[in-house]
Design a protein around this motif. Structure first.
Motif, PDB file in Angstrom:
ATOM      1  N   LYS A 243     -19.613  31.862  -2.871  1.00 31.08           N
ATOM      2  CA  LYS A 243     -18.340  32.391  -2.384  1.00 31.08           C
ATOM      3  C   LYS A 243     -18.416  32.798  -0.921  1.00 31.08           C
ATOM      4  O   LYS A 243     -17.448  32.658  -0.173  1.00 31.08           O
ATOM      5  CB  LYS A 243     -17.908  33.575  -3.258  1.00 31.08           C
TER       6      LYS A 243
ATOM      7  N   LYS B 182     -18.010  29.907   1.704  1.00 30.74           N
ATOM      8  CA  LYS B 182     -16.662  29.436   1.999  1.00 30.74           C
ATOM      9  C   LYS B 182     -15.976  30.264   3.079  1.00 30.74           C
ATOM     10  O   LYS B 182     -15.234  29.738   3.909  1.00 30.74           O
ATOM     11  CB  LYS B 182     -15.814  29.475   0.723  1.00 30.74           C
ATOM     12  N   ASP B 183     -16.197  31.571   3.063  1.00 26.93           N
ATOM     13  CA  ASP B 183     -15.413  32.433   3.961  1.00 26.93           C
ATOM     14  C   ASP B 183     -16.115  33.775   4.158  1.00 26.93           C
ATOM     15  O   ASP B 183     -16.987  34.165   3.383  1.00 26.93           O
ATOM     16  CB  ASP B 183     -14.021  32.661   3.357  1.00 26.93           C
TER      17      ASP B 183
END
Length: 421
Positions: A334, A337-338
């Protein structure tokens, strides 16, 4: 007048230290004291709601007053002496952007406030208290931790002896003895025992001229409880720490090694294994009674092959890491991704995977990003070097300083497989 002022400040620092301990398990939600029922919309307020409200509110009061006092006394937080605390403060502050710019709850800022409050109080302790006076904080910590241990352990131990429940991993929800909060998990109780053992050595050295048999008994019981809870991390750490204490206090010879192994390993293993056996027998007998009650004697007699192993109190691990590696992979996926630079804010692990990260480094990365991780690694490395220096050069180190360094080192090592620091 100056003397009265210093006494007042010292009393404030002691009270703030106690408040920080007693605020554990509270959160921002406790400040929302009026909870409304639907559809009546009537406020629901009871004693425990008010108590938890005060426990958490007072942390904010201590935060602002301690920060004001630091600014007033002009403590040199940017000095070389306080560089570790400065980096710790920056690391905590870097958990705030993730709360603002992601969907993580802004309410979690309370955890940042609590952490900063503790650091501010430690800085004030160092400024206003002599080395001798600082011992009071050891006694306060010991009393609080002992109370937490006795309350938490008593909740499940009686049911464990009667075969009603297991000890491992579970917790009591809405426990009145913890102001309607969840009781500590088995790993938390085990960790508390570990710190209590080390604190008992400190208290013995501070208060008694010779070794106390009562303190030795308490240490044996605490180690037995750690074995009983089967936390591999805490078992390893208690063996590691008691061995280092043995090296400090004793000459290395067969007699002393045998005495150490008997007191700190053999006797606790015998005690814990005896309790496990008693629990297994109670569970087994309870199962027999249930089978007789529900199936009848004639049908029960046909069941000759009962798997007793299923009743043994052994934790069932999916892998050696107890699922930690899988959790770490989820967090990394997670984060890839960002939000790698600033993370997702305080309690990011709960936000991302609804589970503890069980690793200080991964929690730092998820909550404060790459930038926060740099500060976390920096002050952790400095803490490690300072503590290790005292441990390695133990012959030139006072016993209490050695023990305090050992406590810090133990907590640091524990952050490898747990989130807490």
């Amino acid at each position: 007048m100056i003397l009265d002022k210093k006494i007042f400040i010292k009393l404030f620092i002691i009270c703030s230290y106690i408040i920080c301990w007693l605020s554990i398990s509270t959160s921002f939600n406790d400040l929302l004291i009026f909870k409304y029922k639907i559809p009546s919309y009537s406020p629901e307020l009871d004693f425990f709601n008010f108590l938890n409200f005060m426990r958490h509110l007072l942390v904010y009061v201590c935060f602002f007053l301690s920060l004001s006092l630091i600014m007033f006394t002009k403590i040199k937080i940017f000095s070389k002496k306080n560089i570790i605390y400065l980096f710790f403060c920056i690391y905590l502050a870097l958990q705030i952007p993730g709360l603002i710019f992601t969907y993580n709850l802004i309410n979690n800022i309370s955890f940042v406030i609590s952490g900063l409050t503790v650091i501010f109080i430690v800085l004030l302790v160092d400024e206003y208290f002599t080395i001798r006076e600082k011992n009071i904080f050891i006694f306060i910590s010991f009393i609080v931790l002992l109370g937490v241990f006795l309350a938490a352990f008593s909740l499940g131990f009686r049911d464990y002896l009667t075969g009603e429940q297991n000890l491992y991993g579970g917790l009591k929800e809405d426990a009145a003895i913890f102001a309607k909060k969840d009781s500590p998990r088995s790993s938390g109780i085990s960790r508390t025992c570990l710190i209590l053992i080390l604190m008992l050595f400190i208290i013995e050295n501070l208060s008694l001229k010779k070794k106390s048999f009562i303190i030795l008994i308490f240490n044996i019981l605490f180690i037995s409880v750690i074995f009983l809870y089967q936390s591999r991390t805490n078992i390893s750490l208690v063996l590691f720490s008691t061995f280092l204490i043995f090296v400090y206090l004793n000459k290395i010879n067969f007699k002393n090694i045998f005495k150490y192994l008997t007191i700190y390993i053999l006797i606790p293993i015998v005690i814990s294994f005896s309790l496990m056996t008693l629990h297994s027998n109670k569970v087994f007998n309870k199962r027999i009674a249930d089978e007789i009650s529900y199936k009848g004697i004639s049908e029960f007699e046909k069941q000759d092959n009962i798997n007793i192993e299923k009743e043994m109190p052994i934790r069932n691990f999916s892998d050696f890491s107890s699922g930690r590696i899988n959790d770490w992979q989820k967090i990394f996926y997670k984060l890839r991704k960002d939000n790698h630079f600033f993370g997702y804010g305080a309690q990011a692990d709960r936000f991302l995977i609804n589970q503890s990260a069980s690793n200080g480094l991964i929690y730092a990365l998820s909550s404060s990003g790459i930038i926060g991780l740099i500060f976390f690694i920096s002050f952790s490395f400095m803490v490690f070097l300072k503590s290790l220096k005292k441990i390695v050069k133990f012959q030139a180190c006072k016993f209490n300083i050695y023990l305090n360094s050992l406590i810090v080192l133990i907590i640091l090592l524990r952050s490898i497989l747990e989130t807490s620091y």
